[in-house]
Design an enzyme around this catalytic site. Structure first.
Site, PDB file in Angstrom:
ATOM      1  N   HIS A   1     -12.487   4.047  -0.019  1.00  0.00           N
ATOM      2  CA  HIS A   1     -12.452   3.102   1.111  1.00  0.00           C
ATOM      3  C   HIS A   1     -13.183   1.796   0.766  1.00  0.00           C
ATOM      4  O   HIS A   1     -13.660   1.085   1.641  1.00  0.00           O
ATOM      5  CB  HIS A   1     -13.090   3.695   2.393  1.00  0.00           C
ATOM      6  CG  HIS A   1     -12.290   4.807   3.000  1.00  0.00           C
ATOM      7  ND1 HIS A   1     -12.866   5.959   3.493  1.00  0.00           N
ATOM      8  CD2 HIS A   1     -10.964   4.939   3.211  1.00  0.00           C
ATOM      9  CE1 HIS A   1     -11.932   6.759   3.961  1.00  0.00           C
ATOM     10  NE2 HIS A   1     -10.758   6.159   3.810  1.00  0.00           N
TER      11      HIS A   1
ATOM     12  N   ARG B   1      -2.674  -1.925  -3.355  1.00  0.00           N
ATOM     13  CA  ARG B   1      -3.819  -1.034  -3.179  1.00  0.00           C
ATOM     14  C   ARG B   1      -3.673   0.103  -4.197  1.00  0.00           C
ATOM     15  O   ARG B   1      -2.656   0.787  -4.221  1.00  0.00           O
ATOM     16  CB  ARG B   1      -3.816  -0.459  -1.770  1.00  0.00           C
ATOM     17  CG  ARG B   1      -4.983   0.436  -1.535  1.00  0.00           C
ATOM     18  CD  ARG B   1      -4.960   0.993  -0.148  1.00  0.00           C
ATOM     19  NE  ARG B   1      -6.193   1.698   0.110  1.00  0.00           N
ATOM     20  CZ  ARG B   1      -6.539   2.106   1.296  1.00  0.00           C
ATOM     21  NH1 ARG B   1      -5.775   1.868   2.337  1.00  0.00           N
ATOM     22  NH2 ARG B   1      -7.658   2.754   1.477  1.00  0.00           N
TER      23      ARG B   1
ATOM     24  N   MET C   1      -7.560  12.226  16.775  1.00  0.00           N
ATOM     25  CA  MET C   1      -8.712  12.144  17.667  1.00  0.00           C
ATOM     26  C   MET C   1      -8.309  11.936  19.128  1.00  0.00           C
ATOM     27  O   MET C   1      -8.923  12.502  20.034  1.00  0.00           O
ATOM     28  CB  MET C   1      -9.636  11.016  17.191  1.00  0.00           C
ATOM     29  CG  MET C   1     -10.905  10.878  17.964  1.00  0.00           C
ATOM     30  SD  MET C   1     -11.885  12.405  18.031  1.00  0.00           S
ATOM     31  CE  MET C   1     -12.586  12.487  16.398  1.00  0.00           C
TER      32      MET C   1
ATOM     33  N   ARG D   1      -8.691  16.836   6.112  1.00  0.00           N
ATOM     34  CA  ARG D   1      -9.473  17.132   4.897  1.00  0.00           C
ATOM     35  C   ARG D   1     -10.837  17.696   5.285  1.00  0.00           C
ATOM     36  O   ARG D   1     -11.425  17.279   6.284  1.00  0.00           O
ATOM     37  CB  ARG D   1      -9.662  15.859   4.072  1.00  0.00           C
ATOM     38  CG  ARG D   1      -8.416  15.449   3.324  1.00  0.00           C
ATOM     39  CD  ARG D   1      -8.620  14.127   2.605  1.00  0.00           C
ATOM     40  NE  ARG D   1      -7.872  13.049   3.216  1.00  0.00           N
ATOM     41  CZ  ARG D   1      -8.106  11.761   3.004  1.00  0.00           C
ATOM     42  NH1 ARG D   1      -9.093  11.385   2.214  1.00  0.00           N
ATOM     43  NH2 ARG D   1      -7.368  10.850   3.596  1.00  0.00           N
TER      44      ARG D   1
ATOM     45  N   ASN E   1       0.872  -1.174   0.000  1.00  0.00           N
ATOM     46  CA  ASN E   1       0.000   0.000   0.000  1.00  0.00           C
ATOM     47  C   ASN E   1       0.907   1.222   0.000  1.00  0.00           C
ATOM     48  O   ASN E   1       1.362   1.667   1.062  1.00  0.00           O
ATOM     49  CB  ASN E   1      -0.899  -0.055   1.240  1.00  0.00           C
ATOM     50  CG  ASN E   1      -1.828   1.142   1.342  1.00  0.00           C
ATOM     51  OD1 ASN E   1      -1.781   2.057   0.520  1.00  0.00           O
ATOM     52  ND2 ASN E   1      -2.662   1.125   2.367  1.00  0.00           N
TER      53      ASN E   1
ATOM     54  N   GLU F   1      -7.896  -3.937   5.459  1.00  0.00           N
ATOM     55  CA  GLU F   1      -7.809  -3.773   4.012  1.00  0.00           C
ATOM     56  C   GLU F   1      -6.694  -4.638   3.407  1.00  0.00           C
ATOM     57  O   GLU F   1      -6.840  -5.167   2.308  1.00  0.00           O
ATOM     58  CB  GLU F   1      -7.579  -2.288   3.678  1.00  0.00           C
ATOM     59  CG  GLU F   1      -8.824  -1.457   3.945  1.00  0.00           C
ATOM     60  CD  GLU F   1      -8.534  -0.050   4.389  1.00  0.00           C
ATOM     61  OE1 GLU F   1      -7.857   0.119   5.436  1.00  0.00           O
ATOM     62  OE2 GLU F   1      -8.976   0.896   3.721  1.00  0.00           O
TER      63      GLU F   1
HETATM   64  P1  AMP Z   1      -6.674   5.264  10.996  1.00  0.00           P
HETATM   65  O1  AMP Z   1      -6.482   6.276   9.888  1.00  0.00           O
HETATM   66  O2  AMP Z   1      -7.742   4.262  10.698  1.00  0.00           O
HETATM   67  O3  AMP Z   1      -5.387   4.641  11.438  1.00  0.00           O
HETATM   68  O4  AMP Z   1      -7.216   6.092  12.276  1.00  0.00           O
HETATM   69  C1  AMP Z   1      -6.459   7.102  12.851  1.00  0.00           C
HETATM   70  C2  AMP Z   1      -7.362   7.873  13.822  1.00  0.00           C
HETATM   71  O5  AMP Z   1      -7.831   6.973  14.843  1.00  0.00           O
HETATM   72  C3  AMP Z   1      -6.631   9.011  14.551  1.00  0.00           C
HETATM   73  O6  AMP Z   1      -7.446  10.167  14.594  1.00  0.00           O
HETATM   74  C4  AMP Z   1      -6.446   8.436  15.937  1.00  0.00           C
HETATM   75  O7  AMP Z   1      -6.380   9.447  16.923  1.00  0.00           O
HETATM   76  C5  AMP Z   1      -7.715   7.627  16.098  1.00  0.00           C
HETATM   77  N1  AMP Z   1      -7.600   6.698  17.217  1.00  0.00           N
HETATM   78  C6  AMP Z   1      -6.785   5.625  17.323  1.00  0.00           C
HETATM   79  N2  AMP Z   1      -6.900   5.071  18.564  1.00  0.00           N
HETATM   80  C7  AMP Z   1      -7.812   5.812  19.245  1.00  0.00           C
HETATM   81  C8  AMP Z   1      -8.367   5.773  20.564  1.00  0.00           C
HETATM   82  N3  AMP Z   1      -8.006   4.836  21.435  1.00  0.00           N
HETATM   83  N4  AMP Z   1      -9.287   6.701  20.899  1.00  0.00           N
HETATM   84  C9  AMP Z   1      -9.664   7.669  20.027  1.00  0.00           C
HETATM   85  N5  AMP Z   1      -9.185   7.750  18.766  1.00  0.00           N
HETATM   86  C10 AMP Z   1      -8.264   6.858  18.378  1.00  0.00           C
END
Ligand code: AMP
Length: 394
Positions: A182, A94, A285, A242, A9, A380
């Site tokens: 996605h 990907r 987050m 974004r 990826n 994925e």
């Molecule tokens: P991804 O792009 O799927 O890897 O997701 C990344 C996002 O998931 C980021 O905004 C992280 O802060 C959030 N994230 C991962 N673990 C947690 C958690 N335990 N609580 C809140 N947000 C999380």
């Protein structure tokens, strides 16, 4: 007998790679590698199938835009001695955009590669990196079949009304369409549903893929019906950096009143907007949830508001929903966001079980809830490996 599949990826500043061993129909992760910070401070980590760190490497990013090629050389150098002598069935890639043509994974050949080059104009930030990954693989693994798996393919089942913008028809004909993205994540969720939540697997489902990139998908009888993302991965929900849905009049204002050019607007909408733009604190987050800054709280309010609003729209086009699925980094891990979204959807018949939600499910709705709500981790890379095995072995 065990054979292996490599999944690649290659993104705009990162390259993820996973080596799977295939035993009959089961796929086991042997290595999971991640190169981050291409173009700034490259950092390469490899973990084994149990998640233990087994390799770590950094290097100085080379000049003249050679960052990707050099990173792929480092990956190839590490991978080469690990690959089974005769066991690599194929490499799955990907690829963000399969254009209007590709509604399923495809074995790569010169004709397909020409099409994918043509689609660079539809995904200029991502497709070139995907294609660079393919070119490098063909160099370092000559003779091994390569399979392209598209983020857009799962959405090619959309009805025409969900596929169009209300602009002159010739633009649709040349490819200005609501593709949706996605798709590999939604496809993975869809094919796990019969095992996890059989009662709703064939029903009307809304899946919320909430990660750094975020979108939602309406699924009916296992097929995508509509998506919050459109022509590019900018539309729909606000994301880490974004903007999500925006009135195109804002872009005209930025051009006409602020004299901004395409590059500047692109940078604003892709890199400085979303949760980061709203909060001024972070795109992450976890940090926003911990922050006491009132703007961070406003960013969370906006995120939840738009998810609730989008769920309402997708539920309307499905004629109601039977299931709501949360997935990706935020969807799988943030009990707070899930609880707030579910509270905003009580009118739809969603009843959240607070304890189950705190424990991340998998089922987070009460037995009385008219809509089943679930947390299902997406994968994925595994979806790509399954597609690659199927495409190469049949
Ligand atoms: P991804 O792009 O799927 O890897 O997701 C990344 C996002 O998931 C980021 O905004 C992280 O802060 C959030 N994230 C991962 N673990 C947690 C958690 N335990 N609580 C809140 N947000 C999380």
């Amino acid at each position: 007998m065990s054979r292996s599949i490599l999944v690649l990826n290659a993104g705009s500043s990162s390259i993820k790679s996973t080596l799977f061993d295939k035993h009959d129909d089961a796929l086991h992760v042997r290595y999971d590698g991640q190169i981050e910070g291409i173009g700034s401070k490259p950092h390469f980590l490899v973990r084994d199938g149990s998640g233990h760190l087994i390799h770590e490497q950094t290097w100085i990013d080379p000049p003249l835009g050679r960052g990707h090629a050099y990173a792929l050389e480092q990956l190839a150098a590490w991978l080469d001695p690990q690959l089974p002598e005769d066991g690599l069935i194929g490499v799955g890639h990907r690829v963000v955009h399969g254009g209007p043509r590709y509604s399923a994974p495809v074995l790569l050949n010169d004709t397909v590669l020409r099409d994918l080059e043509y689609y660079v104009s539809l995904a200029p930030l991502h497709q070139p990196a995907n294609l660079a990954g393919i070119a490098a693989t063909m160099d370092f693994l000559p003779g091994v079949p390569n399979v392209a798996c598209f983020d857009t393919a799962f959405h090619r089942s959309h009805p025409l009304v969900a596929d169009r913008f209300a602009i002159p028809r010739e633009l649709y004909d040349e490819g200005v369409r609501r593709y949706g993205f996605h798709g590999l994540s939604y496809e993975y969720i869809t094919q796990t549903l019969p095992h996890i939540a059989p009662a709703i697997a064939n029903g009307r489902i809304v899946v919320a893929h909430l990660g750094n990139g975020a979108s939602m998908c309406a699924i009916r009888e296992g097929r995508s019906y509509d998506s919050s993302m459109g022509f590019t991965a900018l539309d729909g929900l606000p994301m880490g950096t974004r903007c999500g849905q925006i009135d195109p009049g804002v872009l005209l204002y930025l051009m006409q009143e602020k004299g901004m050019g395409a590059r500047q607007i692109e940078e604003l909408l892709y890199k400085r907007s979303g949760l980061l733009g709203l909060s001024g604190v972070s795109n992450d987050m976890r940090q926003l949830e911990r922050s006491t800054d009132p703007w961070a709280a406003e960013a969370l309010d906006y995120f939840v508001y738009r998810i609730v609003r989008e769920t309402g729209a997708l539920a309307a086009v499905l004629g109601g929903i039977d299931g709501l699925i949360f997935t990706a980094g935020i969807g799988e891990n943030s009990a707070l966001i899930r609880a707030r979204v579910c509270a905003g959807l009580e009118w739809l018949g969603v009843r959240c079980d607070a304890r189950a939600n705190e424990q991340h499910g998998p089922r987070i709705s009460t037995p009385e809830s008219r809509v089943e709500a679930w947390v299902i981790p997406t994968d994925e890379a595994r979806m790509i490996a399954m597609h690659t095995a199927r495409t190469v072995l049949t």
